[in-house]
Design an enzyme around this catalytic site. Sequence first.
Site, PDB file in Angstrom:
ATOM      1  N   ASP A 121      40.816  43.323  38.806  1.00  0.00           N
ATOM      2  CA  ASP A 121      40.233  42.410  39.785  1.00  0.00           C
ATOM      3  C   ASP A 121      41.375  41.625  40.417  1.00  0.00           C
ATOM      4  OD1 ASP A 121      37.774  43.261  38.679  1.00  0.00           O
ATOM      5  OD2 ASP A 121      37.897  41.681  37.157  1.00  0.00           O
ATOM      6  N   ASP A 155      24.558  42.383  37.786  1.00  0.00           N
ATOM      7  CA  ASP A 155      25.362  41.303  37.212  1.00  0.00           C
ATOM      8  C   ASP A 155      24.429  40.359  36.467  1.00  0.00           C
ATOM      9  OD1 ASP A 155      27.416  42.525  38.510  1.00  0.00           O
ATOM     10  OD2 ASP A 155      27.910  40.838  39.829  1.00  0.00           O
TER      11      ASP A 155
END
Length: 242
Positions: free
Chosen positions: A129, A8
């Site tokens: 998500d 990330d």
Amino acid sequence: MILYPAIDLKDGQAVRLVQGEMERVTVFNDDPAAQARNFVEAGCEWLHLVDLNGAFAGEPVNAASVEAILAATDVPAQLGGGIRDMKTIETWLAKGLARVILGTVAVEKPDLVREAARAFPGRIAVGIDAREGRVATRGWAEETDVLATDLARSFEDAGVAAIIYTDILRDGAMKGPNVDATAHLARAVSIPVIASGGVSSLDDLVALRDCGVALDGAISGRALYDGALDLAAALATLRGGT
């Protein structure tokens, strides 16, 4: 089942967040390309990249870091975060990404997902998500009333390569994945499903592998950085089927 190590990216660094909150950040490596090489040397077959700044900005922000990772490694990589138009999709795929992940636009511009999947077969994934089953967009900052399973089913005939399903409340929390919700989603569609959020031990990976429905893979981040999950051992377990 493929194990996807996660990198990330925030402000050019490899980081991990807790439940997607940008202020709850831990920096694990100032050199994302070096981190990627470490994962590849341990034997990973894929890399999962996320442009966290881009997810909020709606356009690529950590492009230099992504390009450095692509230059430093020889395994396929997928990227999500800030990819919201065809030009950006085309640009990233031309730079060498194996797959791009479309999240926010899957809710806001589903026709773009379909167009991209037709134009680039096998190279478009949908990122779903969710908090408590409902989809969140724009870097997980905006809640919707869309159910994760309904969104997944809406792309059943679109030709997308995979669905990356993240349980936001589990992400970065080291509390294990939501195996039941992931299995439920995988049963609802024929599209390959990749589990994400909370994968923090070898037992978690085995639970996902043995959940009763075949998953394409699982993504893990913080556990690999913290040492709670040994990448080489995890890969050996998944390959050996034990």
